[in-house]
Each structure stands twice: as structure tokens, then as C-alpha cells.
Design a protein around this motif. Sequence first.
Motif, PDB file in Angstrom:
ATOM      1  N   ARG A 281       0.800  -1.227   0.000  1.00 52.82           N
ATOM      2  CA  ARG A 281       0.000   0.000   0.000  1.00 52.82           C
ATOM      3  C   ARG A 281       0.830   1.274   0.000  1.00 52.82           C
ATOM      4  O   ARG A 281       0.339   2.323  -0.423  1.00 52.82           O
ATOM      5  N   LEU A 282       2.064   1.211   0.469  1.00 52.55           N
ATOM      6  CA  LEU A 282       2.870   2.426   0.575  1.00 52.55           C
ATOM      7  C   LEU A 282       3.743   2.625  -0.652  1.00 52.55           C
ATOM      8  O   LEU A 282       4.080   1.682  -1.359  1.00 52.55           O
ATOM      9  N   LEU A 283       4.103   3.893  -0.886  1.00 50.02           N
ATOM     10  CA  LEU A 283       4.947   4.268  -2.014  1.00 50.02           C
ATOM     11  C   LEU A 283       6.077   5.168  -1.520  1.00 50.02           C
ATOM     12  O   LEU A 283       5.938   5.847  -0.504  1.00 50.02           O
ATOM     13  N   PRO A 284       7.217   5.204  -2.250  1.00 53.75           N
ATOM     14  CA  PRO A 284       8.215   6.227  -1.947  1.00 53.75           C
ATOM     15  C   PRO A 284       7.576   7.613  -2.029  1.00 53.75           C
ATOM     16  O   PRO A 284       6.769   7.883  -2.926  1.00 53.75           O
ATOM     17  N   GLY A 285       7.945   8.485  -1.093  1.00 56.44           N
ATOM     18  CA  GLY A 285       7.337   9.810  -1.042  1.00 56.44           C
ATOM     19  C   GLY A 285       6.253   9.931   0.008  1.00 56.44           C
ATOM     20  O   GLY A 285       5.870  11.036   0.385  1.00 56.44           O
ATOM     21  N   ASP A 286       5.733   8.799   0.491  1.00 56.92           N
ATOM     22  CA  ASP A 286       4.709   8.849   1.536  1.00 56.92           C
ATOM     23  C   ASP A 286       5.323   9.370   2.834  1.00 56.92           C
ATOM     24  O   ASP A 286       6.439   9.003   3.207  1.00 56.92           O
ATOM     25  N   MET A 287       4.585  10.224   3.533  1.00 60.67           N
ATOM     26  CA  MET A 287       5.031  10.825   4.779  1.00 60.67           C
ATOM     27  C   MET A 287       4.480   9.998   5.945  1.00 60.67           C
ATOM     28  O   MET A 287       3.279   9.721   5.983  1.00 60.67           O
ATOM     29  N   ILE A 288       5.322   9.575   6.878  1.00 59.10           N
ATOM     30  CA  ILE A 288       4.877   8.818   8.049  1.00 59.10           C
ATOM     31  C   ILE A 288       4.642   9.798   9.199  1.00 59.10           C
ATOM     32  O   ILE A 288       5.558  10.495   9.624  1.00 59.10           O
ATOM     33  N   LEU A 289       3.407   9.855   9.687  1.00 59.62           N
ATOM     34  CA  LEU A 289       3.042  10.799  10.743  1.00 59.62           C
ATOM     35  C   LEU A 289       3.044  10.154  12.126  1.00 59.62           C
ATOM     36  O   LEU A 289       3.413  10.786  13.112  1.00 59.62           O
ATOM     37  N   LYS A 290       2.612   8.874  12.203  1.00 58.59           N
ATOM     38  CA  LYS A 290       2.569   8.170  13.486  1.00 58.59           C
ATOM     39  C   LYS A 290       2.976   6.720  13.288  1.00 58.59           C
ATOM     40  O   LYS A 290       2.714   6.120  12.242  1.00 58.59           O
ATOM     41  N   VAL A 291       3.590   6.143  14.321  1.00 57.56           N
ATOM     42  CA  VAL A 291       3.938   4.722  14.348  1.00 57.56           C
ATOM     43  C   VAL A 291       3.372   4.145  15.634  1.00 57.56           C
ATOM     44  O   VAL A 291       3.779   4.537  16.728  1.00 57.56           O
ATOM     45  N   ASN A 292       2.401   3.249  15.494  1.00 61.58           N
ATOM     46  CA  ASN A 292       1.725   2.658  16.666  1.00 61.58           C
ATOM     47  C   ASN A 292       1.288   3.727  17.667  1.00 61.58           C
ATOM     48  O   ASN A 292       1.504   3.612  18.878  1.00 61.58           O
ATOM     49  N   GLY A 293       0.698   4.775  17.148  1.00 59.72           N
ATOM     50  CA  GLY A 293       0.161   5.846  17.979  1.00 59.72           C
ATOM     51  C   GLY A 293       1.176   6.886  18.418  1.00 59.72           C
ATOM     52  O   GLY A 293       0.800   7.911  18.986  1.00 59.72           O
ATOM     53  N   MET A 294       2.483   6.652  18.175  1.00 58.34           N
ATOM     54  CA  MET A 294       3.520   7.610  18.571  1.00 58.34           C
ATOM     55  C   MET A 294       3.712   8.637  17.464  1.00 58.34           C
ATOM     56  O   MET A 294       4.002   8.281  16.318  1.00 58.34           O
ATOM     57  N   ASP A 295       3.565   9.894  17.804  1.00 58.28           N
ATOM     58  CA  ASP A 295       3.644  10.994  16.854  1.00 58.28           C
ATOM     59  C   ASP A 295       5.096  11.228  16.451  1.00 58.28           C
ATOM     60  O   ASP A 295       5.950  11.495  17.288  1.00 58.28           O
TER      61      ASP A 295
ATOM     62  N   ILE B 168       8.219  13.333  -4.871  1.00 57.78           N
ATOM     63  CA  ILE B 168       8.137  13.094  -6.317  1.00 57.78           C
ATOM     64  C   ILE B 168       6.816  12.398  -6.598  1.00 57.78           C
ATOM     65  O   ILE B 168       6.445  11.435  -5.919  1.00 57.78           O
ATOM     66  N   VAL B 169       6.105  12.882  -7.604  1.00 56.26           N
ATOM     67  CA  VAL B 169       4.770  12.367  -7.915  1.00 56.26           C
ATOM     68  C   VAL B 169       4.863  11.264  -8.962  1.00 56.26           C
ATOM     69  O   VAL B 169       5.556  11.414  -9.981  1.00 56.26           O
ATOM     70  N   GLY B 170       4.181  10.146  -8.688  1.00 56.66           N
ATOM     71  CA  GLY B 170       4.179   9.010  -9.610  1.00 56.66           C
ATOM     72  C   GLY B 170       3.661   9.381 -10.990  1.00 56.66           C
ATOM     73  O   GLY B 170       2.740  10.188 -11.138  1.00 56.66           O
ATOM     74  N   GLY B 171       4.274   8.775 -12.030  1.00 62.16           N
ATOM     75  CA  GLY B 171       3.789   8.962 -13.388  1.00 62.16           C
ATOM     76  C   GLY B 171       4.256  10.232 -14.069  1.00 62.16           C
ATOM     77  O   GLY B 171       3.860  10.514 -15.201  1.00 62.16           O
TER      78      GLY B 171
END
Length: 427
Positions: A59-73, A414-417
Motif C-alpha cells: 500500500r505504501l509508495l516512496p514519497g509517503d510521509m509517516i506521521l505516526k507509528v503505533n500511535g507515537m507521533d 516526487i509524484v508518480g507517473g
Amino acid sequence: GFPRLYHLIPDGEITCIKISRTDPHENLAIRIVGGSETPLVHIIIQHIYRDGVIARDGRLLPGDMILKVNGMDIKNVPHNYALSILKQPCHVLRLTVLREQRYRCRNSGAPLDAHCNRDDSFHVVLNKSSPDEQLGIKLVRKADEPGVFIFNLLEGGVAARDGQLQENDRVLAINGHDHRYGSPESAAQLIQASDKQVHFIVSRQTRQQPPDILQETGWSYNGSSPQACPSERTNPSKSTLHAVTCHEKVVSVRKDHTESLGMTVAGGASNREWDLPIYVISVEPGGVISRDSRIKTGDILLNVNGIDLTGVSRSEAVALLKNTNSSVVLKALEMRACEAQEERERLQPPEALQVTSESSEWSPSWVMWLGLPRYLYSCKEIILRRNTSGSLGFSIVGGYEEHTGNKPFFIKSIVGGTPAYNDGRIR
């Protein structure tokens, strides 16, 4: 060979996903960039390695921003702190992510504070008592958003009695079939084709404070959330370009002509991903370099016995290091982070420190390369071709700001396509 499910994460919306792994210690197999001390500020996926946990999930792609990991901001935390959080073992990994909007929305007349964030997609199973039983769901399209939405639930019907589905839920998949861009008619066919069970994947919207819009380039999430760690209280204008200091040193060692130096190096020109200096990733315990103790993992090798190592390939560097006699003179650059070790330990939980200390080979972070002296920069000219109406496909951060002065420009996403994505050389 893994399912490509990246279309299930919408652009410009905050999405929460759950990823299960049998081995809680299995590596996520991603490379991240960014951090509060870098120009990118946020934690961004730069590369996803094949056969890893994230690649298998799809489901994830390069460029995706991770905001939380297991509820940790982790929206505004140092790079190494985010890395330690991502390395913590767990069977179920919950990631809250934001994928930048590909294009600016042209038909949205709604005010910014009406923006809806999409909660975690979830799985609902409805059981039929007979193949012909109706579920009691009315599905419709929306004018401003693709896909199928639940308009209402028939009172007393299967869906209403089950209680999990609600009006305005978006149907992402039915019985494993992607339905993000489906129609009510095709949805009805899939439901009717099921004899006993109908599996839905749906997402639900809640009104929340929106991300800020980064002009024409997409979203820039700057929410005022609780601070995740003490480092956020430091000067926000502190730049990574000054967070690393370089110390040049010359080391002379003696060895038997049959001995190797006892270290492993990486990097080099024509590296399969980018050109890097030659740097030490491990030192063999009890070897020549280990006994001398002045050359350490992470040091950049500039010169061996008067021969320049800048700009050579890894194989050339290895050959030069092996082709040495009893006396070896190494010129090296030691990279030092300005922050104290005890400060780093205070920021990181014990589990994270344990994970990082187990690694037998040193691995550089993207942050470290920002502190290189200019003569070690690797510059490339890249030509991108586009048609007259299209975008090059990347957003940037940096430039002049009143409180921080001039900063370099960095590619943020960077935007896909697009030409930048299809060319593949910039990151």
C-alpha cells in the motif's frame, strides 16, 4: 509478485493502515529521509526494498510521509529517533501516513476547515442466511469523489443489525475486488454473487483540522500536535548542515605483508544508487585497524599512501587498500554529530538503543551526508523532458526565509507517473 495496493491510499488525506508480521523483529526494509533537524522536517519514505514487510503489504509508495507509528507521533522528531521507533518489534504495525496530493483540487469550493480526514480502513463481514437475502444497503456515487458510498441502511436489514457499517462509509473493496473506482451496479453484482458471506473493506471520514496546502505542490502537514520528544523544544531553525562536524586525521599503521587491514568499506563512484565517498562500515575485532583504534566505523577514507580515494569506485578502493605493504598511511575524515551521546540516549527508549547496537555493520543516515565538505559533493546534471502542459513532478523546500537566511533547495516529494518519477535518478 506482491499485490500492488498503493491505490488504496488516497492522495492528500491522512490514512491509517495496519500491517501484520509473523516475526515481530522482521525488518521493514525501507529507507527513510527527513527529520526535525533536516530541511524536509517530516519523515518520508525514500525507497522500499523488494521482498520486505512494506513491499509485501503493497500500500505504501516512496514519497509517503509517516506521521505516526503505533500511535507515537513522529511528525516533528529527529531522524534517528524516528528510525528507532520504526525498528521497535511488534506483531501489528499501525502507520498513519499522508500521501501528497498529486494535483491541486480545482473543483473544491468547500472552505479549508471542512476538509475530511480518512480514518483507518477496516474489514466488515456480513453473513447471508440464504444466497438471495438482501443486505439492506443503498450504495451511491458522489459528484466530487470517485467510488461508491453507503447512502443509507435499511432498518432491520442484515447491515443495520450487524451495526458496523454507517452512512457515508466509502467502499474500498468487496470480496477482495478493488472497488475504489467502481460503480453501485458492479458493487451490487459482487454482493449478489456471494452465497454466504460478503467481505467489505471500507473507510470512514471524520472532520478534523486539515493539513496546510503547500501552494501548487500538495500538502504540507504542520499540525500543532503534542510534542513527541524533548528535542522538539530546541531551536526550530537549527539546520542539519551545521549539526555534523568533520575532523580530518592522518593515521599510520604497520602490518605484516600477509595481513589485511581488517576493515570493510562501502560507497564509491558509480554506486548502483548514487555516488558516495568511500566510508568504513565495519572493523574486524583484533585486526590491524582495530588494534590501532584511530580509524572507526563511519569514517570517510580520503587517501591511502598518497593515492586519492575521492571519486573512485568501491572495487578500485578495495584494490588500493589491499595492495599495501607493511607501512600504511590513511587520511580520513571523521564525522561527528554535535549533540552529546547522553542527549541521544535520553531521547531514545532502551528498546531502540538495543536494536541499533545489535547491527554488525555501520549504516549512514541521510542526515550525515548533508554535513560533508563541499569538495566531497557529487554533482550530476539531469535532463527531464516534459510536454508543454505537464508538471516536472516534484515539490521543493528550502530557499530564503527571514529567520533562517538562505538554505539550499531540497526535493521534498516526487509524484508518480511524472517525468521526474519516470526518469528515476532524483530522489
